[in-house]
Scaffold this motif. Structure first.
Motif, PDB file in Angstrom:
ATOM      1  N   GLN A 230      51.615  29.753  43.504  1.00  0.00           N
ATOM      2  CA  GLN A 230      51.365  30.110  44.305  1.00  0.00           C
ATOM      3  C   GLN A 230      50.048  29.239  44.521  1.00  0.00           C
ATOM      4  O   GLN A 230      48.763  30.509  44.339  1.00  0.00           O
ATOM      5  N   LEU A 231      49.551  28.466  44.934  1.00  0.00           N
ATOM      6  CA  LEU A 231      48.215  28.240  44.679  1.00  0.00           C
ATOM      7  C   LEU A 231      47.236  27.465  46.492  1.00  0.00           C
ATOM      8  O   LEU A 231      48.722  26.605  46.828  1.00  0.00           O
ATOM      9  N   TRP A 232      46.552  28.800  46.617  1.00  0.00           N
ATOM     10  CA  TRP A 232      45.973  28.269  48.179  1.00  0.00           C
ATOM     11  C   TRP A 232      45.013  27.051  48.123  1.00  0.00           C
ATOM     12  O   TRP A 232      44.102  27.224  47.190  1.00  0.00           O
ATOM     13  N   ALA A 233      44.881  26.701  48.224  1.00  0.00           N
ATOM     14  CA  ALA A 233      43.689  25.487  49.012  1.00  0.00           C
ATOM     15  C   ALA A 233      43.077  25.457  50.317  1.00  0.00           C
ATOM     16  O   ALA A 233      44.600  25.766  51.257  1.00  0.00           O
ATOM     17  N   ALA A 304      43.741  31.904  45.269  1.00  0.00           N
ATOM     18  CA  ALA A 304      43.201  31.325  46.281  1.00  0.00           C
ATOM     19  C   ALA A 304      41.662  30.158  45.214  1.00  0.00           C
ATOM     20  O   ALA A 304      40.468  31.248  45.171  1.00  0.00           O
ATOM     21  N   ALA A 305      41.453  29.547  45.665  1.00  0.00           N
ATOM     22  CA  ALA A 305      40.194  29.028  45.009  1.00  0.00           C
ATOM     23  C   ALA A 305      39.840  27.733  46.242  1.00  0.00           C
ATOM     24  O   ALA A 305      40.598  27.003  47.263  1.00  0.00           O
ATOM     25  N   SER A 306      38.612  27.909  46.661  1.00  0.00           N
ATOM     26  CA  SER A 306      37.675  27.768  47.752  1.00  0.00           C
ATOM     27  C   SER A 306      36.150  27.022  47.327  1.00  0.00           C
ATOM     28  O   SER A 306      36.335  27.902  45.989  1.00  0.00           O
ATOM     29  N   ASP A 307      35.979  27.027  48.992  1.00  0.00           N
ATOM     30  CA  ASP A 307      34.254  26.555  48.919  1.00  0.00           C
ATOM     31  C   ASP A 307      33.651  27.741  49.371  1.00  0.00           C
ATOM     32  O   ASP A 307      32.306  27.646  49.417  1.00  0.00           O
ATOM     33  N   TYR A 308      34.339  29.318  49.403  1.00  0.00           N
ATOM     34  CA  TYR A 308      33.603  29.977  50.207  1.00  0.00           C
ATOM     35  C   TYR A 308      33.160  30.706  49.298  1.00  0.00           C
ATOM     36  O   TYR A 308      33.343  30.826  48.031  1.00  0.00           O
ATOM     37  N   MET A 309      32.798  32.299  49.493  1.00  0.00           N
ATOM     38  CA  MET A 309      32.818  33.670  48.727  1.00  0.00           C
ATOM     39  C   MET A 309      34.204  34.137  48.113  1.00  0.00           C
ATOM     40  O   MET A 309      35.671  33.930  49.515  1.00  0.00           O
ATOM     41  N   LEU A 324      47.365  38.677  44.447  1.00  0.00           N
ATOM     42  CA  LEU A 324      45.784  37.814  44.467  1.00  0.00           C
ATOM     43  C   LEU A 324      44.858  37.150  43.582  1.00  0.00           C
ATOM     44  O   LEU A 324      43.753  38.307  43.338  1.00  0.00           O
ATOM     45  N   VAL A 325      44.701  36.479  43.449  1.00  0.00           N
ATOM     46  CA  VAL A 325      43.222  35.888  42.619  1.00  0.00           C
ATOM     47  C   VAL A 325      42.244  35.349  43.122  1.00  0.00           C
ATOM     48  O   VAL A 325      42.351  33.786  44.326  1.00  0.00           O
ATOM     49  N   SER A 326      40.987  35.310  42.799  1.00  0.00           N
ATOM     50  CA  SER A 326      40.390  35.089  44.176  1.00  0.00           C
ATOM     51  C   SER A 326      38.927  33.777  43.702  1.00  0.00           C
ATOM     52  O   SER A 326      38.787  34.475  43.065  1.00  0.00           O
ATOM     53  N   LEU A 327      39.211  32.952  43.887  1.00  0.00           N
ATOM     54  CA  LEU A 327      38.513  31.800  43.306  1.00  0.00           C
ATOM     55  C   LEU A 327      37.248  31.597  43.990  1.00  0.00           C
ATOM     56  O   LEU A 327      37.329  31.154  45.162  1.00  0.00           O
ATOM     57  N   GLY A 328      36.129  31.675  43.970  1.00  0.00           N
ATOM     58  CA  GLY A 328      34.904  31.257  44.557  1.00  0.00           C
ATOM     59  C   GLY A 328      33.776  31.133  44.681  1.00  0.00           C
ATOM     60  O   GLY A 328      33.215  30.819  43.453  1.00  0.00           O
ATOM     61  N   ASP A 348      36.213  24.740  39.880  1.00  0.00           N
ATOM     62  CA  ASP A 348      37.485  22.620  39.178  1.00  0.00           C
ATOM     63  C   ASP A 348      38.168  23.532  39.089  1.00  0.00           C
ATOM     64  O   ASP A 348      38.959  24.151  38.429  1.00  0.00           O
ATOM     65  N   ALA A 349      39.142  21.930  38.754  1.00  0.00           N
ATOM     66  CA  ALA A 349      40.886  22.264  38.094  1.00  0.00           C
ATOM     67  C   ALA A 349      40.800  23.294  36.554  1.00  0.00           C
ATOM     68  O   ALA A 349      41.443  23.492  36.191  1.00  0.00           O
ATOM     69  N   LYS A 350      39.873  22.822  35.453  1.00  0.00           N
ATOM     70  CA  LYS A 350      40.083  23.849  34.305  1.00  0.00           C
ATOM     71  C   LYS A 350      40.490  25.412  34.389  1.00  0.00           C
ATOM     72  O   LYS A 350      40.978  25.467  34.297  1.00  0.00           O
ATOM     73  N   HIS A 351      38.504  25.680  35.807  1.00  0.00           N
ATOM     74  CA  HIS A 351      38.945  26.701  35.654  1.00  0.00           C
ATOM     75  C   HIS A 351      40.122  27.676  36.768  1.00  0.00           C
ATOM     76  O   HIS A 351      40.976  28.743  36.573  1.00  0.00           O
ATOM     77  N   ILE A 352      41.018  27.030  37.599  1.00  0.00           N
ATOM     78  CA  ILE A 352      42.277  27.104  38.536  1.00  0.00           C
ATOM     79  C   ILE A 352      43.000  27.329  37.204  1.00  0.00           C
ATOM     80  O   ILE A 352      43.988  28.471  37.709  1.00  0.00           O
TER      81      ILE A 352
END
Length: 399
Positions: A230-233, A304-309, A324-328, A348-352
């Motif tokens: 499940q990808l959160w955008a 969850a990948a976003s422009d936020y922390m 839940l895996v958070s990328l920020g 970016d795409a490859k890290h997600i």
């Protein structure tokens, strides 16, 4: 949308656009000719762009408040218009549109004062893609606004991705503030990337999901896949997740659902209210947060990948029914283009893709080998890109 609202015979005269200095930057010059810029004395000079179709038009009956380079002065105009319902019995609806990074950092005390005075209206944080402002100034971060506004109870914070999301939020906001009489105001982030806007999906519950903060935007067609994620955008990331889905589904056989997160703050606030109610009413049936109800039945890890922390998505971890895996974008800013910065901050795409495979690996040796395969491929791509850059620029500093 603002142009259409201004043309409405009932609502139009009540709209108060407030701009510090960036009307043309935000593409609002068409409003100069449509409603004009307010001046108590009219236009006493000939503007340099007089020969153009959309020239700088001032008038005594103008509707735009073009305040100049003063966020503080603009915010005072917003407060005056946003409290006119109480002071003058007129339901004026202010839209204060400004660079997102020049908002709460500069005028946080006035925004807090607006909340204290039960102000109503819409704050619009323009050009809110954080990467753009990382290139502008390393010391300024748009995502800090989110954490500050999370403290303001009467501010509803939204980070919409699509035009239809903005329309639903603004429509509901006008109803809640000026029909239901709620003493609240809104902060919306908007971007300036030229991205195509899709139509609103037809599945039920989307309107409720937009307003409450989360809904399923895309469901995978791979019904029989053994692995799911499940990808959160958040915000404009929704339109860019097609590349991530394509890699995961085509190369690794992972079925991917994409969720649009319109408001982390609203999700957290509602979940926290449920937790508080459950604590104070131990003998009654516990309330279940909206985020938990909505994600019920969704299998696989939540990325969850976003422009936020990373802290922002992680605030919901205890109510998410799965890992839940958070990328920020934690850390100092950098001066680069968006693609390079997304690579640097590993969102970016490859890290997600890599984060998804790693989360799916778990304790299974076979899944760990799949994740390792993705890691090797991504590392090779990254090294190849660096080598290409060095070859092209031939700059020892790059090496």
């Amino acid at each position: 949308m603002l142009s259409k609202l201004l043309r409405d015979p009932e609502v139009g005269p009540l709209i108060v656009p407030v701009v510090p200095d960036e009307a043309r930057t935000f593409g609002m010059e068409a409003l100069f000719r449509q409603v004009g810029i307010y001046s108590s004395v009219g236009q006493l000079y000939e503007p340099v762009d007089m020969a153009t179709l959309l020239y700088y038009k001032e008038a005594k009956n103008g509707q735009i408040l073009e305040e100049g380079i003063t966020e503080a002065g603009s915010m005072c105009s917003f407060i005056a218009a946003g409290t006119a319902y109480a002071n003058h019995g007129i339901n004026t609806i202010p839209f204060f549109i400004y660079y997102s990074m020049f908002g709460f950092q500069r005028i946080g005390d006035l925004i807090w004062a607006a909340a204290d005075m039960r102000c109503r209206g819409f704050l619009i944080g323009g050009t809110a893609e954080e990467r753009r402002w990382r290139a502008k100034a390393c010391s300024i971060r748009m995502d800090t606004v989110t954490y500050w506004l999370c403290r303001c109870r009467t501010c509803l914070l939204y980070d919409p991705a699509f035009a239809y999301e903005i329309a639903i939020i603004v429509q509901d906001g006008i109803k809640r503030m000026y029909v239901d009489g709620e003493s609240i105001f809104y902060y919306l982030t908007v971007g300036n990337e030229p991205l195509p806007m899709p139509e609103m999906p037809s599945q039920p519950g989307i309107r409720e999901g937009i307003l409450k903060g989360l809904y399923r935007y895309r469901t995978s067609a791979k019904k029989d896949a053994k692995l799911r994620a499940q990808l959160w955008a958040a915000a404009r990331s929704c339109l860019k997740y097609s590349r991530r889905r394509e890699i995961l589904e085509k190369d690794y056989g992972v079925a991917v659902d994409v969720w649009s997160v319109t408001s982390y703050k609203e999700l957290y606030r509602e979940a926290n209210d449920c937790a508080r109610w459950n604590m104070l009413h131990p003998t009654q049936k516990p309330k279940v947060p909206y985020v938990t109800q909505t994600l019920k039945g969704a299998s696989g890890p939540f990325i969850a990948a976003s422009d936020y922390m990373k802290l922002l998505p992680e605030s919901l971890a205890q109510w998410v029914p799965g890992k839940l895996v958070s990328l920020g974008t934690d850390g100092f800013g950098r001066s680069e283009n968006r693609a390079s910065l997304r690579d640097f901050f590993e969102v970016d795409a490859k890290h997600i893709v890599l984060a998804t495979l790693h989360a799916l690996a778990g304790r299974s040796p076979a899944r760990r080998r799949t994740a390792a395969k993705g890691s090797a491929r991504n590392c090779w791509r990254r090294q190849s890109a660096i080598l290409d850059l060095i070859t092209e620029k031939r700059n020892p500093a790059v090496t």
